[in-house]
Design an enzyme around this catalytic site. Structure first.
Site, PDB file in Angstrom:
ATOM      1  N   HIS A   1      23.215 -39.405  73.846  1.00 42.77           N
ATOM      2  CA  HIS A   1      22.254 -40.291  73.174  1.00 42.77           C
ATOM      3  C   HIS A   1      21.967 -41.491  74.084  1.00 42.77           C
ATOM      4  O   HIS A   1      22.869 -41.992  74.768  1.00 42.77           O
ATOM      5  CB  HIS A   1      22.816 -40.754  71.828  1.00 42.77           C
ATOM      6  CG  HIS A   1      21.770 -41.390  70.968  1.00 42.77           C
ATOM      7  ND1 HIS A   1      21.320 -42.672  71.196  1.00 42.77           N
ATOM      8  CD2 HIS A   1      21.031 -40.902  69.944  1.00 42.77           C
ATOM      9  CE1 HIS A   1      20.370 -42.945  70.305  1.00 42.77           C
ATOM     10  NE2 HIS A   1      20.166 -41.891  69.539  1.00 42.77           N
TER      11      HIS A   1
ATOM     12  N   GLU B   1      21.647 -44.512  73.480  1.00 49.15           N
ATOM     13  CA  GLU B   1      22.479 -45.696  73.230  1.00 49.15           C
ATOM     14  C   GLU B   1      23.825 -45.570  73.938  1.00 49.15           C
ATOM     15  O   GLU B   1      24.353 -46.555  74.464  1.00 49.15           O
ATOM     16  CB  GLU B   1      22.651 -45.886  71.707  1.00 49.15           C
ATOM     17  CG  GLU B   1      21.337 -46.353  71.085  1.00 49.15           C
ATOM     18  CD  GLU B   1      21.110 -45.920  69.644  1.00 49.15           C
ATOM     19  OE1 GLU B   1      22.065 -45.495  68.976  1.00 49.15           O
ATOM     20  OE2 GLU B   1      19.952 -46.007  69.193  1.00 49.15           O
TER      21      GLU B   1
ATOM     22  N   SER C   1      11.788 -42.865  65.474  1.00 50.47           N
ATOM     23  CA  SER C   1      10.975 -43.338  64.337  1.00 50.47           C
ATOM     24  C   SER C   1      10.324 -42.210  63.542  1.00 50.47           C
ATOM     25  O   SER C   1       9.208 -42.355  63.054  1.00 50.47           O
ATOM     26  CB  SER C   1       9.942 -44.366  64.813  1.00 50.47           C
ATOM     27  OG  SER C   1      10.583 -45.488  65.381  1.00 50.47           O
TER      28      SER C   1
HETATM   29  P1  13P Z   1      15.222 -43.871  64.601  1.00 49.39           P
HETATM   30  O1  13P Z   1      14.798 -42.659  63.790  1.00 49.39           O
HETATM   31  O2  13P Z   1      15.850 -44.940  63.758  1.00 49.39           O
HETATM   32  O3  13P Z   1      14.126 -44.352  65.487  1.00 49.39           O
HETATM   33  O4  13P Z   1      16.414 -43.367  65.566  1.00 49.39           O
HETATM   34  C1  13P Z   1      16.231 -42.239  66.336  1.00 49.39           C
HETATM   35  C2  13P Z   1      17.512 -41.880  66.962  1.00 49.39           C
HETATM   36  O5  13P Z   1      17.993 -42.539  67.861  1.00 49.39           O
HETATM   37  C3  13P Z   1      18.218 -40.679  66.462  1.00 49.39           C
HETATM   38  O6  13P Z   1      19.251 -40.308  67.302  1.00 49.39           O
END
Ligand code: 13P
Length: 251
Positions: free
Chosen positions: A95, A97, A213
């Site tokens: 991911h 992040e 999103s």
């Molecule tokens: P959002 O749907 O909050 O934009 O997050 C997407 C995401 O990172 C799923 O792994």
């Protein structure tokens, strides 16, 4: 036929009670028989939520990360052996992040993917470009390199256990979604690349999810694109009503 997958990623959200309530609300739903629902749950709650998911044949649980080694002196980490020992079938790897905040490189992710597959887990492998890369129109090459860096060398058999999630970083948690055409173009590019790296069969059979999103108001159009096989959903997966609508957005 490729799987249709609605995956949620709860990230670092929810108290234990809230997580239990959310999972119970989802498993109570009448999920279309051809849709696989995956819940990306904080590691602390995996065992409990996995027990809840057993009540619905279409709902499965995923870890949000796992370590590249099987065991050892890695304080605070979770191994795929541990995940397997409590019956968790999926793990999300790569991911954006984790790439950003935990310095996960393509090489490290390659190791994690190998370890996860060798130990019987299915991998949801994330990729996606930053806004700068998109502005420079380099996104396709960038994403192909991410895939090459971590999936090269896998066998066709391995690829049966890999789902790819394309998540443009500029669309994650921003409310800004890739347009259905932007998603389709990237998914097509990824599928063509899988045909080059492996073969036409792998390209045809690998599910590619869109993330960034996704919400009830845009899921149907995005999932309706020919190369989009579902979504990896953050914010909108954390409410029973909105995630249920998304689960029901496949045509
Ligand atoms: P959002 O749907 O909050 O934009 O997050 C997407 C995401 O990172 C799923 O792994």
């Amino acid at each position: 036929m490729r799987k249709k997958i609605a995956a949620g990623n709860w990230k670092m959200n929810k108290t234990f009670g809230e997580a239990v309530e959310l999972a119970k609300g989802i498993v109570e739903q009448n999920i279309p028989s051809d849709v696989t629902v995956v819940l990306g749950v904080p590691s602390l709650y995996l065992n409990k939520i996995n027990g809840i998911a057993e009540a619905n044949d279409n709902v499965f649980v995923s870890a949000q990360n796992a370590h590249q080694e099987l065991s050892g002196a890695y304080t605070g980490e979770t191994s795929v052996v541990m995940l397997q020992s409590i019956g968790i079938p999926y793990v999300i790897l790569g991911h954006s992040e984790r790439r950003e905040y935990n310095c996960e490189t393509p090489e490290l992710l390659k190791h994690k993917v190998r370890t996860a597959l060798d130990n019987g887990m299915e991998v949801i492998f994330c990729c996606g470009e930053s806004l700068d890369i998109r502005k420079a129109d380099n996104q396709e090459e960038y994403v192909r390199n991410q895939i090459k860096g971590s999936l090269e060398g896998l066998s066709k058999e391995d690829m049966k256990k890999v789902v790819i999630a394309y998540e443009p970083i500029w669309a994650i948690g921003t409310g800004e979604t890739a347009s259905p055409q932007q998603a389709q173009d990237m998914h097509r590019s990824i599928r063509e690349y899988l045909a080059d790296m492996f073969d036409a069969e792998v390209a045809e059979n690998t599910a590619i999810l869109y993330g960034g999103s996704v919400k009830p108001s845009n899921a149907e159009e995005i999932f309706g694109q020919i190369d989009v096989d579902g979504g990896l959903v953050g914010g909108a997966s954390m409410k029973v009503d909105s995630f249920t609508e998304i689960i029901n957005s496949f045509s």
